[in-house]
Design an enzyme around this catalytic site. Structure first.
Site, PDB file in Angstrom:
ATOM      1  N   GLY A   1       0.813  -1.222   0.000  1.00  0.00           N
ATOM      2  CA  GLY A   1       0.000   0.000   0.000  1.00  0.00           C
ATOM      3  C   GLY A   1       0.844   1.269   0.000  1.00  0.00           C
TER       4      GLY A   1
ATOM      5  N   ASP B   1      -4.466   3.583   7.591  1.00  0.00           N
ATOM      6  CA  ASP B   1      -4.150   2.313   8.247  1.00  0.00           C
ATOM      7  C   ASP B   1      -4.679   2.363   9.671  1.00  0.00           C
ATOM      8  OD1 ASP B   1      -1.724   0.063   7.406  1.00  0.00           O
ATOM      9  OD2 ASP B   1      -2.490   0.037   9.465  1.00  0.00           O
TER      10      ASP B   1
ATOM     11  N   ASN C   1      -3.315  -6.856   4.706  1.00  0.00           N
ATOM     12  CA  ASN C   1      -2.639  -8.158   4.761  1.00  0.00           C
ATOM     13  C   ASN C   1      -3.643  -9.304   4.647  1.00  0.00           C
ATOM     14  OD1 ASN C   1      -3.137  -6.686   7.130  1.00  0.00           O
ATOM     15  ND2 ASN C   1      -2.123  -8.188   8.403  1.00  0.00           N
TER      16      ASN C   1
ATOM     17  N   SER D   1      -4.588  -6.439  -2.610  1.00  0.00           N
ATOM     18  CA  SER D   1      -4.104  -7.587  -1.840  1.00  0.00           C
ATOM     19  C   SER D   1      -4.200  -8.843  -2.692  1.00  0.00           C
ATOM     20  CB  SER D   1      -4.995  -7.824  -0.619  1.00  0.00           C
ATOM     21  OG  SER D   1      -5.040  -6.705   0.208  1.00  0.00           O
TER      22      SER D   1
ATOM     23  N   CYS E   1       5.082 -13.746   0.641  1.00  0.00           N
ATOM     24  CA  CYS E   1       4.118 -14.112  -0.412  1.00  0.00           C
ATOM     25  C   CYS E   1       4.143 -15.569  -0.840  1.00  0.00           C
ATOM     26  CB  CYS E   1       4.352 -13.236  -1.631  1.00  0.00           C
ATOM     27  SG  CYS E   1       3.992 -11.513  -1.299  1.00  0.00           S
TER      28      CYS E   1
ATOM     29  N   PHE F   1      14.825 -11.726   4.223  1.00  0.00           N
ATOM     30  CA  PHE F   1      14.547 -12.821   3.293  1.00  0.00           C
ATOM     31  C   PHE F   1      15.206 -12.623   1.939  1.00  0.00           C
ATOM     32  CE2 PHE F   1      11.327 -11.751   0.018  1.00  0.00           C
ATOM     33  CZ  PHE F   1      10.939 -10.485   0.417  1.00  0.00           C
TER      34      PHE F   1
HETATM   35  P1  NAD Z   1       1.530  -5.496   5.384  1.00  0.00           P
HETATM   36  O1  NAD Z   1       1.228  -6.344   6.547  1.00  0.00           O
HETATM   37  O2  NAD Z   1       2.886  -4.869   5.263  1.00  0.00           O
HETATM   38  O3  NAD Z   1       0.477  -4.281   5.300  1.00  0.00           O
HETATM   39  C1  NAD Z   1      -0.903  -4.419   5.487  1.00  0.00           C
HETATM   40  C2  NAD Z   1      -1.412  -3.217   6.282  1.00  0.00           C
HETATM   41  O4  NAD Z   1      -2.834  -3.244   6.302  1.00  0.00           O
HETATM   42  C3  NAD Z   1      -0.970  -3.217   7.755  1.00  0.00           C
HETATM   43  O5  NAD Z   1      -0.260  -2.026   8.031  1.00  0.00           O
HETATM   44  C4  NAD Z   1      -2.301  -3.299   8.539  1.00  0.00           C
HETATM   45  O6  NAD Z   1      -2.265  -2.555   9.739  1.00  0.00           O
HETATM   46  C5  NAD Z   1      -3.274  -2.700   7.547  1.00  0.00           C
HETATM   47  N1  NAD Z   1      -4.672  -3.072   7.786  1.00  0.00           N
HETATM   48  C6  NAD Z   1      -5.202  -4.310   8.026  1.00  0.00           C
HETATM   49  N2  NAD Z   1      -6.534  -4.233   8.139  1.00  0.00           N
HETATM   50  C7  NAD Z   1      -6.888  -2.929   7.979  1.00  0.00           C
HETATM   51  C8  NAD Z   1      -8.124  -2.210   7.984  1.00  0.00           C
HETATM   52  N3  NAD Z   1      -9.286  -2.841   8.154  1.00  0.00           N
HETATM   53  N4  NAD Z   1      -8.091  -0.868   7.803  1.00  0.00           N
HETATM   54  C9  NAD Z   1      -6.922  -0.218   7.609  1.00  0.00           C
HETATM   55  N5  NAD Z   1      -5.718  -0.837   7.581  1.00  0.00           N
HETATM   56  C10 NAD Z   1      -5.700  -2.177   7.757  1.00  0.00           C
HETATM   57  O7  NAD Z   1       1.231  -6.377   4.085  1.00  0.00           O
HETATM   58  P2  NAD Z   1       1.872  -6.239   2.628  1.00  0.00           P
HETATM   59  O8  NAD Z   1       3.158  -6.968   2.547  1.00  0.00           O
HETATM   60  O9  NAD Z   1       1.802  -4.813   2.187  1.00  0.00           O
HETATM   61  O10 NAD Z   1       0.830  -7.098   1.768  1.00  0.00           O
HETATM   62  C11 NAD Z   1      -0.483  -6.627   1.548  1.00  0.00           C
HETATM   63  C12 NAD Z   1      -1.149  -7.505   0.507  1.00  0.00           C
HETATM   64  O11 NAD Z   1      -0.442  -7.423  -0.741  1.00  0.00           O
HETATM   65  C13 NAD Z   1      -1.166  -8.997   0.843  1.00  0.00           C
HETATM   66  O12 NAD Z   1      -2.357  -9.548   0.341  1.00  0.00           O
HETATM   67  C14 NAD Z   1       0.011  -9.550   0.077  1.00  0.00           C
HETATM   68  O13 NAD Z   1      -0.138 -10.913  -0.244  1.00  0.00           O
HETATM   69  C15 NAD Z   1      -0.011  -8.714  -1.179  1.00  0.00           C
HETATM   70  N6  NAD Z   1       1.292  -8.564  -1.848  1.00  0.00           N
HETATM   71  C16 NAD Z   1       2.422  -8.383  -1.126  1.00  0.00           C
HETATM   72  C17 NAD Z   1       3.644  -8.198  -1.772  1.00  0.00           C
HETATM   73  C18 NAD Z   1       4.927  -8.017  -1.002  1.00  0.00           C
HETATM   74  O14 NAD Z   1       5.978  -8.116  -1.612  1.00  0.00           O
HETATM   75  N7  NAD Z   1       4.888  -7.757   0.285  1.00  0.00           N
HETATM   76  C19 NAD Z   1       3.675  -8.154  -3.162  1.00  0.00           C
HETATM   77  C20 NAD Z   1       2.490  -8.310  -3.872  1.00  0.00           C
HETATM   78  C21 NAD Z   1       1.293  -8.504  -3.203  1.00  0.00           C
HETATM   79  C1  UDX Z   2       7.539 -12.114  -4.842  1.00  0.00           C
HETATM   80  C2  UDX Z   2       7.274 -12.047  -6.361  1.00  0.00           C
HETATM   81  O1  UDX Z   2       8.498 -12.043  -7.081  1.00  0.00           O
HETATM   82  C3  UDX Z   2       6.482 -10.818  -6.715  1.00  0.00           C
HETATM   83  O2  UDX Z   2       6.144 -10.849  -8.094  1.00  0.00           O
HETATM   84  C4  UDX Z   2       5.224 -10.783  -5.874  1.00  0.00           C
HETATM   85  O3  UDX Z   2       4.514  -9.611  -6.172  1.00  0.00           O
HETATM   86  C5  UDX Z   2       5.535 -10.872  -4.388  1.00  0.00           C
HETATM   87  O4  UDX Z   2       6.322 -12.038  -4.140  1.00  0.00           O
HETATM   88  P1  UDX Z   2       9.237 -10.966  -3.147  1.00  0.00           P
HETATM   89  O5  UDX Z   2       8.734 -11.992  -2.191  1.00  0.00           O
HETATM   90  O6  UDX Z   2       9.252  -9.550  -2.718  1.00  0.00           O
HETATM   91  O7  UDX Z   2       8.370 -11.012  -4.498  1.00  0.00           O
HETATM   92  O8  UDX Z   2      10.730 -11.356  -3.580  1.00  0.00           O
HETATM   93  P2  UDX Z   2      11.388 -12.268  -4.724  1.00  0.00           P
HETATM   94  O9  UDX Z   2      12.438 -11.474  -5.392  1.00  0.00           O
HETATM   95  O10 UDX Z   2      10.412 -12.934  -5.579  1.00  0.00           O
HETATM   96  O11 UDX Z   2      12.132 -13.371  -3.833  1.00  0.00           O
HETATM   97  C6  UDX Z   2      11.432 -14.319  -3.033  1.00  0.00           C
HETATM   98  C7  UDX Z   2      12.405 -15.294  -2.399  1.00  0.00           C
HETATM   99  O12 UDX Z   2      12.970 -16.162  -3.375  1.00  0.00           O
HETATM  100  C8  UDX Z   2      13.579 -14.619  -1.694  1.00  0.00           C
HETATM  101  O13 UDX Z   2      13.866 -15.285  -0.500  1.00  0.00           O
HETATM  102  C9  UDX Z   2      14.706 -14.785  -2.708  1.00  0.00           C
HETATM  103  O14 UDX Z   2      15.973 -14.750  -2.110  1.00  0.00           O
HETATM  104  C10 UDX Z   2      14.385 -16.163  -3.277  1.00  0.00           C
HETATM  105  N1  UDX Z   2      14.946 -16.387  -4.625  1.00  0.00           N
HETATM  106  C11 UDX Z   2      14.565 -15.590  -5.671  1.00  0.00           C
HETATM  107  C12 UDX Z   2      15.835 -17.441  -4.838  1.00  0.00           C
HETATM  108  O15 UDX Z   2      16.170 -18.170  -3.903  1.00  0.00           O
HETATM  109  N2  UDX Z   2      16.321 -17.642  -6.093  1.00  0.00           N
HETATM  110  C13 UDX Z   2      15.964 -16.876  -7.163  1.00  0.00           C
HETATM  111  O16 UDX Z   2      16.453 -17.126  -8.276  1.00  0.00           O
HETATM  112  C14 UDX Z   2      15.060 -15.812  -6.945  1.00  0.00           C
END
Ligand code: NAD
Ligand code: UDX
Length: 457
Positions: free
Chosen positions: A13, A33, A87, A127, A273, A335
């Site tokens: 976000g 948030d 989340n 999400s 993820c 990670f």
């Molecule tokens: P996060 O935990 O970092 O952030 C989520 C936020 O939402 C938190 O700050 C929480 O307090 C807030 N929240 C929860 N319920 C709420 C509500 N009712 N009103 C207002 N705020 C609220 O999570 P994230 O890593 O940003 O992931 C969010 C979503 O995006 C997940 O579904 C995840 O799978 C997806 N996603 C994550 C990544 C990534 O790399 N982290 C990439 C692509 C998609």
């Molecule tokens: C992943 C997806 O790539 C992204 O498209 C999605 O939106 C969210 O999830 P992220 O989890 O942020 O992204 O990182 P990513 O670069 O995909 O790495 C995930 C894990 O795989 C890490 O622990 C990384 O070290 C590991 N990895 C990645 C490997 O071990 N080998 C590789 O070749 C690539």
């Protein structure tokens, strides 16, 4: 002026809304948030997440057309478009525990939207959610607003990777927008598309039906994680046969049918993820009676667990079958590099495994705090003496018997390994869980080096 509200100020976000504000000065973006501490951090000089380039984007827009607030109701009420990036973790209790997605936060966001809306809105799922979530969301919204207010639900999954979020958002491979295929749905798709065309070329914006967009996100993560588990499975075979996994990866990467990315063998994948989304996929398959398909995807996780366990076993067996009381330096805890995020990091399993064998760990990561590491390892009073978190790699490795590289931070490539070697106990072991070190150079210095998928000396 179009008003956007982003619910959820986390890893997705925060950066996503900040980039929309940067690229669309005519749009007012409010990120809300429920967490006071997260919002205060977004409004301070120390942002709650580390992401290269993020600070610059926030500094350019904050206070102009980008605002961070805990007043969820007010900003949802005022918005034309609401992005939901809350989340969606794996359920830990009840039906589907350990696999199914916990949609509590999503549902609470949907209920807030329906409670405070008195104008038509587009609701955007950012999400990652189980396929057909939009159907449930629509029911909550329409039943509570008694059908007076019209909501259009779109699926616009986020593909950014942590550590490169800003780059990924500024220059995405593709933007995926799924919506209802009736007139109103298609109009909503066009409205969301009109935001992205401010900076994303039209041909990279893909539009689909709702279910394809929702499922494409789960499919994307499953395919990426599956490649890592495939190459990691090969790495075990390389060690047993004398093949070198980097040479195998290189050969695969030149096959245009496969492509070069996600072929780096490692100690295992982590992050918030991959595991969660594959488990969700497994659960959906099981719920649809597709046992074989569920078992197929489950294996991706099984191989990942195997790879982490294999790493711990290698450390213990190489060090004469005992690490009891031995100092082992852990370089890297996040990670992956360029993030302070430790969710599902392989470092947790590796450290727990080594602590289980009574090793003493000295941990250094450039972005992860001591408090976070203690929390992740559930350091209780009986193991607290076994874990120390230090401020640099030289301190971590001083008097150590072995070093484990668990995150591929660039700074670990340029450490003075001669100096490190001189200050270590002998024989000095290095276990490179990310294959970032120069094997010949380290062996020349005198280290006993183990890297993933390469034969031992
Ligand atoms: P996060 O935990 O970092 O952030 C989520 C936020 O939402 C938190 O700050 C929480 O307090 C807030 N929240 C929860 N319920 C709420 C509500 N009712 N009103 C207002 N705020 C609220 O999570 P994230 O890593 O940003 O992931 C969010 C979503 O995006 C997940 O579904 C995840 O799978 C997806 N996603 C994550 C990544 C990534 O790399 N982290 C990439 C692509 C998609
Ligand atoms: C992943 C997806 O790539 C992204 O498209 C999605 O939106 C969210 O999830 P992220 O989890 O942020 O992204 O990182 P990513 O670069 O995909 O790495 C995930 C894990 O795989 C890490 O622990 C990384 O070290 C590991 N990895 C990645 C490997 O071990 N080998 C590789 O070749 C690539």
């Amino acid at each position: 002026m179009v008003k956007i509200c982003g619910i959820g100020a986390g890893y997705v976000g925060g950066p996503t809304m900040a980039v929309i504000a940067l690229k669309c000065p005519s749009i007012e973006v409010a990120v809300v948030d429920i967490s006071d501490s997260r919002i205060s951090a977004w409004n301070s000089n120390k942002l709650p997440i580390y992401e290269p380039g993020l600070e610059e984007v926030v500094n350019q827009c904050r206070g102009k057309n980008l605002f961070f607030s805990t007043d969820v109701e007010k900003h949802v009420h005022e918005a034309d478009i609401v992005f939901v990036s809350v989340n969606t973790p794996t359920k830990i209790r009840g039906l589907g525990a350990g696999k199914a997605t916990d949609l509590t936060y999503w549902e609470s966001a949907a209920r807030i939207i329906s409670d405070v809306s008195n104008s038509n809105k587009i609701i955007v799922e950012k999400s990652t959610v189980p396929v057909r979530t939009a159907e449930a969301v629509e029911k909550i919204l329409t039943h509570n607003s008694k059908g007076i207010i019209k909501f259009q639900i779109l699926s616009n999954p986020e593909f950014l990777s942590e550590g490169t979020a800003i780059q990924d958002l500024l220059n995405p491979d593709r933007v995926l927008i799924g919506g209802n295929q009736d007139r109103e749905g298609l109009e909503a798709i066009q409205k969301l598309k009109a935001i992205y065309v401010h900076w994303v070329p039209q041909d990279r914006i893909i539009t689909t039906n709702l279910w394809s967009a929702e499922l494409s996100k789960l499919a994307d993560n499953a395919f990426l994680a599956q490649r890592i588990s495939s190459i990691n499975a090969m790495s075990a075979l390389c060690e047993a046969t004398g093949a070198e996994v980097s040479q195998v990866s290189h050969a695969l990467s030149k096959n245009t049918k496969l492509g070069p990315k996600f072929l780096n063998a490692s100690v295992g994948f982590g992050g918030s993820c991959f595991q969660k989304d594959i488990l969700n996929l497994v659960y959906i398959c099981e719920s649809n009676g597709l046992t074989e398909v569920a078992n197929y995807w489950k294996q991706v996780i099984t191989v990942n667990d195997y790879q982490k366990g294999r790493f711990v076993k290698r450390v213990v067996t190489s060090m004469f079958n005992t690490v009891t009381g031995k100092k082992i330096a852990i370089l890297g805890f996040a990670f992956k590099k360029d993030t302070g995020d430790t969710r599902k990091t392989p470092a947790i399993d590796v450290c727990r495994g080594l602590l289980g064998d009574d090793a003493c760990l000295s941990i250094y990561d450039p972005q992860v705090t001591k408090e976070q590491i203690h929390k992740d390892l559930s350091v209780s009073s009986n193991v607290v003496k076994q874990v120390s978190v230090v401020g640099d790699a030289y301190e971590a490795t001083k008097e150590a018997h072995g070093i484990c590289i668990l995150t591929e931070w660039d700074e670990f490539k340029s450490i003075d390994y001669q100096r490190v070697y001189e200050n270590m106990r002998k024989p000095a072991f290095v276990f490179d869980g990310r294959n970032i070190l120069n094997v010949d150079k380290l062996r020349e210095i005198g280290f006993i080096l183990y890297s993933i998928g390469r034969p031992l000396e």
